[in-house]
Design an enzyme around this catalytic site. Structure first.
Site, PDB file in Angstrom:
ATOM      1  N   ARG A  89       0.963  -1.120  -0.235  1.00  0.00           N
ATOM      2  CA  ARG A  89      -0.246  -0.094   0.010  1.00  0.00           C
ATOM      3  C   ARG A  89       0.795   1.280   0.032  1.00  0.00           C
ATOM      4  NH1 ARG A  89      -5.189   1.959   2.260  1.00  0.00           N
ATOM      5  NH2 ARG A  89      -5.122   4.161   1.668  1.00  0.00           N
ATOM      6  N   ARG A 100      -5.137   1.371  -5.279  1.00  0.00           N
ATOM      7  CA  ARG A 100      -4.290   0.755  -4.212  1.00  0.00           C
ATOM      8  C   ARG A 100      -4.301  -0.790  -4.454  1.00  0.00           C
ATOM      9  NH1 ARG A 100      -8.203   3.749  -0.014  1.00  0.00           N
ATOM     10  NH2 ARG A 100      -7.582   5.175  -1.436  1.00  0.00           N
ATOM     11  N   ASP A 103      -6.930  -2.022   0.750  1.00  0.00           N
ATOM     12  CA  ASP A 103      -7.383  -1.066   1.751  1.00  0.00           C
ATOM     13  C   ASP A 103      -8.183  -1.809   2.709  1.00  0.00           C
ATOM     14  OD1 ASP A 103      -8.043   1.409   2.903  1.00  0.00           O
ATOM     15  OD2 ASP A 103     -10.100   1.633   1.529  1.00  0.00           O
ATOM     16  N   ASP A 105     -10.440  -1.402   5.973  1.00  0.00           N
ATOM     17  CA  ASP A 105     -11.194  -0.430   6.874  1.00  0.00           C
ATOM     18  C   ASP A 105     -11.870  -1.110   7.912  1.00  0.00           C
ATOM     19  OD1 ASP A 105     -10.359   2.041   5.052  1.00  0.00           O
ATOM     20  OD2 ASP A 105     -12.350   1.417   3.808  1.00  0.00           O
TER      21      ASP A 105
END
Length: 167
Positions: A89, A100, A103, A105
């Site tokens: 990343r 990317r 990711d 989250d």
């Protein structure tokens, strides 16, 4: 490493649109299986969807994973960012929604609701993003969200606007 006494169920959103996204998500799921003081409970299918913004970039592949953990929310976030970094990343200053490799989250951490500069729970985009709601619904269709709304209601409200494909 900051921990909590009682285990908490947390949900993580996964996304990738670079360097073989399917492989990136599979590697990330393996890394989630190996998190300290945590256990992977479930993960959704993969969903393909266009990027959030009109940026010229490939479609994303997204999923959601559920886990139980004794890690604090901040420590879990730190572990997720380490996984992102291990998978290449690259954060670009001032560019929020760039393409990317990975990711991760933190979407939900039990019933915790917080809003600080480092971590917002539930994740700020949870209620509006099909690529989060649909995979989350696949994992836990009977989930009641921290705002008291049933996840099934959120999904039903979004059906007409859905722009993703289960792959």
């Amino acid at each position: 490493m900051k921990t909590v006494e009682k285990s908490v169920t947390a949900f993580v959103g996964l996304g990738s649109n670079l360097d073989n996204p399917r492989e990136q998500l599979q590697k990330a799921l393996q890394a989630l299986r190996e998190l300290p003081q945590s256990r992977l409970l479930c993960h959704s299918s993969f969903y393909q969807n266009p990027p959030l913004t009109g940026n010229d970039q490939p479609d994303y592949l997204n999923a959601v994973a559920g886990l139980t953990t004794h890690l604090s929310p901040e420590t879990l976030l730190q572990q997720l960012q380490q996984i992102e970094n291990q998978q290449g990343r690259q954060r670009q200053e001032g560019l929020r929604w760039a393409a990317r490799t990975l990711d991760l989250d933190l979407l939900l951490y039990g019933e915790v609701q917080q809003n600080d500069p480092r971590l917002t729970l539930p994740h700020h985009g949870l209620y509006q993003r099909d690529f989060v709601l649909y995979p989350l619904y696949e994992c836990v269709p009977d989930l009641i969200l921290p705002n008291g709304q049933r996840l099934a209601e959120c999904v039903e409200q979004r059906k007409a606007a859905a722009s993703l494909t289960r792959v």
